[in-house]
Design a protein around this motif. Structure first.
Motif, PDB file in Angstrom:
ATOM      1  N   ALA A 200      68.452 -42.566  98.564  1.00  0.00           N
ATOM      2  CA  ALA A 200      67.506 -41.632  98.577  1.00  0.00           C
ATOM      3  C   ALA A 200      67.856 -40.120  98.799  1.00  0.00           C
ATOM      4  CB  ALA A 200      66.249 -41.905  99.654  1.00  0.00           C
ATOM      5  N   PRO A 201      68.100 -39.379  97.729  1.00  0.00           N
ATOM      6  CA  PRO A 201      69.006 -38.187  97.934  1.00  0.00           C
ATOM      7  C   PRO A 201      68.502 -37.286  99.126  1.00  0.00           C
ATOM      8  CG  PRO A 201      68.269 -38.332  95.704  1.00  0.00           C
ATOM      9  CD  PRO A 201      67.577 -39.402  96.318  1.00  0.00           C
ATOM     10  N   LEU A 202      66.975 -37.248  99.115  1.00  0.00           N
ATOM     11  CA  LEU A 202      66.427 -36.203 100.480  1.00  0.00           C
ATOM     12  C   LEU A 202      66.885 -37.001 101.810  1.00  0.00           C
ATOM     13  CD1 LEU A 202      62.736 -35.550  99.118  1.00  0.00           C
ATOM     14  CD2 LEU A 202      64.926 -33.924  99.307  1.00  0.00           C
ATOM     15  N   ALA A 203      66.859 -38.230 101.754  1.00  0.00           N
ATOM     16  CA  ALA A 203      67.129 -38.974 102.892  1.00  0.00           C
ATOM     17  C   ALA A 203      68.869 -38.592 103.334  1.00  0.00           C
ATOM     18  CB  ALA A 203      66.875 -40.605 102.944  1.00  0.00           C
ATOM     19  N   ILE A 204      69.655 -38.877 102.395  1.00  0.00           N
ATOM     20  CA  ILE A 204      70.956 -38.308 102.549  1.00  0.00           C
ATOM     21  C   ILE A 204      71.159 -36.920 103.149  1.00  0.00           C
ATOM     22  CG2 ILE A 204      73.270 -38.120 101.600  1.00  0.00           C
ATOM     23  CD1 ILE A 204      72.730 -40.713  99.827  1.00  0.00           C
ATOM     24  N   ARG A 205      70.524 -35.906 102.309  1.00  0.00           N
ATOM     25  CA  ARG A 205      70.479 -34.750 102.903  1.00  0.00           C
ATOM     26  C   ARG A 205      70.275 -34.279 104.191  1.00  0.00           C
ATOM     27  NH1 ARG A 205      67.434 -29.825  99.489  1.00  0.00           N
ATOM     28  NH2 ARG A 205      67.714 -28.135 101.287  1.00  0.00           N
ATOM     29  N   HIS A 206      69.005 -34.837 104.710  1.00  0.00           N
ATOM     30  CA  HIS A 206      68.323 -34.851 106.078  1.00  0.00           C
ATOM     31  C   HIS A 206      69.297 -35.515 107.088  1.00  0.00           C
ATOM     32  CE1 HIS A 206      65.538 -31.882 104.726  1.00  0.00           C
ATOM     33  NE2 HIS A 206      64.903 -32.692 103.938  1.00  0.00           N
ATOM     34  N   SER A 207      69.759 -36.772 106.606  1.00  0.00           N
ATOM     35  CA  SER A 207      70.601 -37.249 107.586  1.00  0.00           C
ATOM     36  C   SER A 207      71.941 -36.539 107.955  1.00  0.00           C
ATOM     37  CB  SER A 207      71.201 -38.666 106.800  1.00  0.00           C
ATOM     38  OG  SER A 207      70.097 -39.478 106.925  1.00  0.00           O
ATOM     39  N   LYS A 208      72.552 -35.787 106.824  1.00  0.00           N
ATOM     40  CA  LYS A 208      73.922 -34.965 107.174  1.00  0.00           C
ATOM     41  C   LYS A 208      73.346 -33.851 108.013  1.00  0.00           C
ATOM     42  CE  LYS A 208      76.428 -33.585 103.926  1.00  0.00           C
ATOM     43  NZ  LYS A 208      77.176 -33.022 102.702  1.00  0.00           N
ATOM     44  N   GLN A 209      72.275 -33.228 107.740  1.00  0.00           N
ATOM     45  CA  GLN A 209      71.802 -32.063 108.501  1.00  0.00           C
ATOM     46  C   GLN A 209      71.434 -32.576 109.946  1.00  0.00           C
ATOM     47  OE1 GLN A 209      68.114 -30.304 106.751  1.00  0.00           O
ATOM     48  NE2 GLN A 209      67.892 -29.112 108.217  1.00  0.00           N
ATOM     49  N   SER A 210      70.961 -33.617 110.107  1.00  0.00           N
ATOM     50  CA  SER A 210      70.731 -34.061 111.441  1.00  0.00           C
ATOM     51  C   SER A 210      71.798 -34.233 112.193  1.00  0.00           C
ATOM     52  CB  SER A 210      69.909 -35.464 111.534  1.00  0.00           C
ATOM     53  OG  SER A 210      69.741 -35.980 112.712  1.00  0.00           O
ATOM     54  N   LEU A 211      72.970 -34.963 111.479  1.00  0.00           N
ATOM     55  CA  LEU A 211      74.257 -35.292 112.001  1.00  0.00           C
ATOM     56  C   LEU A 211      75.233 -33.981 112.502  1.00  0.00           C
ATOM     57  CD1 LEU A 211      75.474 -38.103 110.301  1.00  0.00           C
ATOM     58  CD2 LEU A 211      75.163 -38.184 112.505  1.00  0.00           C
ATOM     59  N   ASN A 212      75.056 -33.007 111.628  1.00  0.00           N
ATOM     60  CA  ASN A 212      75.780 -31.650 111.765  1.00  0.00           C
ATOM     61  C   ASN A 212      74.986 -31.025 113.030  1.00  0.00           C
ATOM     62  OD1 ASN A 212      77.309 -32.433 109.717  1.00  0.00           O
ATOM     63  ND2 ASN A 212      76.344 -30.924 108.323  1.00  0.00           N
ATOM     64  N   MET A 215      75.560 -32.331 116.897  1.00  0.00           N
ATOM     65  CA  MET A 215      76.640 -32.013 117.655  1.00  0.00           C
ATOM     66  C   MET A 215      76.392 -30.717 118.397  1.00  0.00           C
ATOM     67  SD  MET A 215      79.882 -32.889 115.042  1.00  0.00           S
ATOM     68  CE  MET A 215      79.190 -31.875 113.544  1.00  0.00           C
ATOM     69  N   GLU A 216      75.276 -29.967 118.395  1.00  0.00           N
ATOM     70  CA  GLU A 216      75.115 -28.905 119.118  1.00  0.00           C
ATOM     71  C   GLU A 216      74.047 -29.067 120.076  1.00  0.00           C
ATOM     72  OE1 GLU A 216      74.181 -25.966 116.450  1.00  0.00           O
ATOM     73  OE2 GLU A 216      75.516 -26.354 115.017  1.00  0.00           O
ATOM     74  N   LEU A 217      73.419 -30.199 120.145  1.00  0.00           N
ATOM     75  CA  LEU A 217      72.294 -30.525 120.972  1.00  0.00           C
ATOM     76  C   LEU A 217      72.325 -31.684 122.111  1.00  0.00           C
ATOM     77  CD1 LEU A 217      69.775 -30.732 117.830  1.00  0.00           C
ATOM     78  CD2 LEU A 217      70.441 -28.727 119.336  1.00  0.00           C
ATOM     79  N   SER A 218      71.465 -31.367 123.026  1.00  0.00           N
ATOM     80  CA  SER A 218      71.504 -32.411 123.954  1.00  0.00           C
ATOM     81  C   SER A 218      70.677 -33.841 123.349  1.00  0.00           C
ATOM     82  CB  SER A 218      70.430 -32.026 125.137  1.00  0.00           C
ATOM     83  OG  SER A 218      69.257 -31.844 124.744  1.00  0.00           O
ATOM     84  N   LEU A 219      70.548 -34.751 123.988  1.00  0.00           N
ATOM     85  CA  LEU A 219      69.837 -35.974 123.395  1.00  0.00           C
ATOM     86  C   LEU A 219      68.497 -35.785 123.034  1.00  0.00           C
ATOM     87  CD1 LEU A 219      69.821 -38.923 122.594  1.00  0.00           C
ATOM     88  CD2 LEU A 219      69.578 -39.538 124.967  1.00  0.00           C
ATOM     89  N   GLY A 220      67.823 -35.223 124.164  1.00  0.00           N
ATOM     90  CA  GLY A 220      66.215 -34.880 123.901  1.00  0.00           C
ATOM     91  C   GLY A 220      66.215 -33.780 122.752  1.00  0.00           C
ATOM     92  N   GLU A 221      66.803 -32.762 122.744  1.00  0.00           N
ATOM     93  CA  GLU A 221      66.801 -32.058 121.539  1.00  0.00           C
ATOM     94  C   GLU A 221      67.306 -32.649 120.219  1.00  0.00           C
ATOM     95  OE1 GLU A 221      68.374 -27.708 123.805  1.00  0.00           O
ATOM     96  OE2 GLU A 221      69.874 -29.114 122.872  1.00  0.00           O
ATOM     97  N   ALA A 222      67.930 -33.621 120.216  1.00  0.00           N
ATOM     98  CA  ALA A 222      68.371 -34.054 119.017  1.00  0.00           C
ATOM     99  C   ALA A 222      67.365 -35.349 118.664  1.00  0.00           C
ATOM    100  CB  ALA A 222      69.729 -34.998 119.118  1.00  0.00           C
TER     101      ALA A 222
END
Length: 257
Positions: A200-212, A215-222
């Motif tokens: 699923a292209p949208l799922a890949i796109r947002h998975s990348k976005q989430s991972l990137n 790296m800047e967030l706390s667990l709760g923020e993530a």
């Protein structure tokens, strides 16, 4: 734009971007940076392209930055205006990017390779960061990639030693996804790209976005950020199609909506 330093080929849903300065061992000059950036943008805009593969034509992936032609020195201006847009076009691509390295990727070329979502290396290939022997520090985001992928101590060891880091070690440390027998590199990379193209292209796109972003967030923020992105995917046609396909015991047909 007519390309002089790269070769772009689109086969089915795959876009192959080949570094194509064979006589210069695919050294990265100003024109190549601009052309890669342009090719990445066009690939993202092309609705037929699902996966982008960056590779080197000829004897190697790349010998690194070309200090003799096009980019005179690694000045702050050059790094900001020439290298940075090219590297970020790869890292921030909304479509998955695979980098396929054979022989070697040196200096900023290793930063380019690590900017991709997936890095496949032939088992005889290596990366190398020779900056310190030139009285320089790593650039092109190489420090960031190394410390985030393998940790500070190992990253500093690679930077200070300037040694060749071969594919098996790259895979073991998490720099590369796979170390592949060199005669199978293209076939295995294409197989993985074809598999990605079915997801699923949208799922890949947002998975990348989430991972990137994570790296800047706390667990709760993530967790909260994931929830926001999940809300987007759950309202998509792709999610409804995947759910229907699961119930009907068939493969889903995703449409990026």
């Amino acid at each position: 734009m007519t390309y002089e330093t790269i070769k772009v080929e689109i086969e089915n849903s795959l876009c192959w971007i080949g570094l194509n300065r064979n006589a210069a061992r695919n050294a990265i000059n100003r024109d190549m940076c601009l052309e890669i950036t342009d090719a990445m943008q066009k690939s993202v805009e092309n609705t037929h392209v699902q996966v982008i593969i960056i590779h080197g034509n000829g004897s190697c992936f790349s010998a690194g930055g070309d200090l003799k032609s096009g980019i005179p020195n690694p000045s702050e201006e050059v790094l900001e205006t020439i290298y940075k847009p090219m590297l970020l076009s790869v890292f921030n691509s909304v479509k998955p990017v695979i980098c396929m390295v054979h022989a070697y990727a040196i200096g900023v070329a290793s930063a380019l390779a690590m900017s991709a979502d997936f890095l496949f290396m032939s088992d005889d290939a290596y990366i190398k960061a020779p900056f310190i022997d030139l009285g320089l520090i790593p650039d092109g985001g190489l420090s960031w990639h190394l410390v985030n992928q393998i940790g500070r101590k190992k990253a500093l060891e690679i930077i200070v030693s300037g040694e060749n880091i071969y594919a098996n070690d790259c895979a073991a440390m998490g720099i590369a996804n796979r170390s592949i027998p060199k005669d199978e590199l293209i076939t295995k990379t294409q197989q993985w790209a074809n598999l990605l193209a079915t997801k699923a292209p949208l799922a890949i796109r947002h998975s990348k976005q989430s991972l990137n972003k994570s790296m800047e967030l706390s667990l709760g923020e993530a967790i909260s950020y994931e929830a926001c992105l999940q809300n987007i995917t759950m309202q998509s046609e792709d999610y409804r199609e995947a759910s229907l396909a699961f119930m009907e015991k068939r493969e889903p047909l995703f449409r990026r909506k």
